[in-house]
Scaffold this motif. Sequence first.
Motif, mmCIF file in Angstrom:
data_model
loop_
_atom_site.group_PDB
_atom_site.id
_atom_site.type_symbol
_atom_site.label_atom_id
_atom_site.label_comp_id
_atom_site.label_asym_id
_atom_site.label_seq_id
_atom_site.Cartn_x
_atom_site.Cartn_y
_atom_site.Cartn_z
ATOM 1 N N HIS A 1 -10.132 4.570 5.213
ATOM 2 C CA HIS A 1 -9.747 3.420 4.403
ATOM 3 C C HIS A 1 -10.039 3.704 3.004
ATOM 4 C CE1 HIS A 1 -9.471 -0.812 2.895
ATOM 5 N NE2 HIS A 1 -10.535 -0.563 2.440
ATOM 6 N N HIS B 1 -4.859 11.394 4.122
ATOM 7 C CA HIS B 1 -5.250 10.041 4.563
ATOM 8 C C HIS B 1 -5.946 9.908 6.056
ATOM 9 C CE1 HIS B 1 -2.863 8.086 1.492
ATOM 10 N NE2 HIS B 1 -3.910 8.576 0.704
ATOM 11 N N ILE C 1 1.672 6.706 3.614
ATOM 12 C CA ILE C 1 0.303 7.559 4.415
ATOM 13 C C ILE C 1 0.560 8.971 4.206
ATOM 14 C CG2 ILE C 1 -1.157 7.965 6.122
ATOM 15 C CD1 ILE C 1 0.235 5.135 7.399
ATOM 16 N N ARG C 2 -0.533 9.867 3.623
ATOM 17 C CA ARG C 2 -0.277 11.003 3.562
ATOM 18 C C ARG C 2 -1.116 11.897 4.631
ATOM 19 N NH1 ARG C 2 -0.429 13.433 -1.650
ATOM 20 N NH2 ARG C 2 -0.279 11.448 -2.852
ATOM 21 N N TYR D 1 -9.239 9.604 8.602
ATOM 22 C CA TYR D 1 -9.647 8.648 9.599
ATOM 23 C C TYR D 1 -9.886 9.477 10.753
ATOM 24 C CZ TYR D 1 -7.299 4.520 7.824
ATOM 25 O OH TYR D 1 -7.046 3.420 7.176
ATOM 26 N N ARG E 1 -7.240 5.936 1.639
ATOM 27 C CA ARG E 1 -6.416 5.336 1.343
ATOM 28 C C ARG E 1 -6.349 4.363 0.179
ATOM 29 N NH1 ARG E 1 -3.276 1.994 5.649
ATOM 30 N NH2 ARG E 1 -1.357 2.480 4.450
ATOM 31 N N THR E 2 -7.401 3.994 -0.253
ATOM 32 C CA THR E 2 -7.538 2.719 -1.394
ATOM 33 C C THR E 2 -8.107 3.639 -2.486
ATOM 34 O OG1 THR E 2 -9.719 2.325 -0.257
ATOM 35 C CG2 THR E 2 -7.680 1.007 0.288
ATOM 36 N N TRP F 1 -6.185 9.551 -5.339
ATOM 37 C CA TRP F 1 -6.256 10.999 -4.722
ATOM 38 C C TRP F 1 -6.494 12.111 -5.848
ATOM 39 C CZ3 TRP F 1 -2.498 15.325 -4.727
ATOM 40 C CH2 TRP F 1 -2.778 16.188 -3.852
ATOM 41 N N MET G 1 1.113 -1.122 0.026
ATOM 42 C CA MET G 1 0.210 0.044 -0.142
ATOM 43 C C MET G 1 0.822 1.248 -0.160
ATOM 44 S SD MET G 1 -3.412 0.913 2.491
ATOM 45 C CE MET G 1 -4.106 -0.471 1.721
ATOM 46 N N CYS H 1 5.293 7.019 5.630
ATOM 47 C CA CYS H 1 4.418 8.203 5.437
ATOM 48 C C CYS H 1 5.141 9.085 4.432
ATOM 49 C CB CYS H 1 4.457 8.932 6.936
ATOM 50 S SG CYS H 1 3.625 8.114 7.892
ATOM 51 N N LEU I 1 -5.950 4.493 12.645
ATOM 52 C CA LEU I 1 -5.642 3.766 11.419
ATOM 53 C C LEU I 1 -5.371 2.396 11.932
ATOM 54 C CD1 LEU I 1 -3.342 5.036 8.484
ATOM 55 C CD2 LEU I 1 -2.949 2.996 9.662
#
Length: 203
Positions: free
Chosen positions: A20, A8, A4-5, A12, A23-24, A27, A1, A116, A203
């Motif tokens: 979720h 994201h 993380i930004r 959360y 993240r998936t 963007w 995956m 990240c 997360l």
Amino acid sequence: MLPIRFSHLKAYGRSAMHGHHARTSEWTPTVGMLLGTATHALAFNTGKVTSYPKTRRGKEWDAFAADHQDAQILSLDQFDKATAMAKALIASHQAVSVMSGECEKTILFDWYGRKCRATPDVRASYVTDLKTCQTSDPDKFVWHSFRFAYHAQMRMQIEAAKVDTAYIVAIESTEPYPVTVFRVTDEALREGEKLLTLWMERL
């Protein structure tokens, strides 16, 4: 995956389901983000920006897009606005003083045991983020910045860049395009870290 930004983690903050999804899913920057990126590029020559005055379809558009793959393509109105905002930005000595450094370079880092990423608009002995907004009035913008968790975003950028100081340059997106420079206080950064910690735990 993917790493993380901030967007994201902020998602959360709404719920695990929102996080979720963020993240998936692919963007997509907002119109305000695109305008800010174009303004920054025009003011400090950090990228190419051009305009296309016609409808974005057909062979003519396809050919234009192919010839300008390395440029941000705006509508004519967006280009005129970004150009005016860039001039206002350059005219602000305070803004220029905190926007000199490495521009828009993604930083990969480990935090809370996770991979990240962050992309400060400017990275030097500080980090600076350019925000387009409806008002840069200090009282109103500070409220707005807490609402949108800019203090948490800047705390994440500080962690990524390994610096101690963060600035936000706020520029209004309507005439006469006032520019206001804010230094993010230590207290605000501490509050931002609390949010990030809560979101990372979720997360």
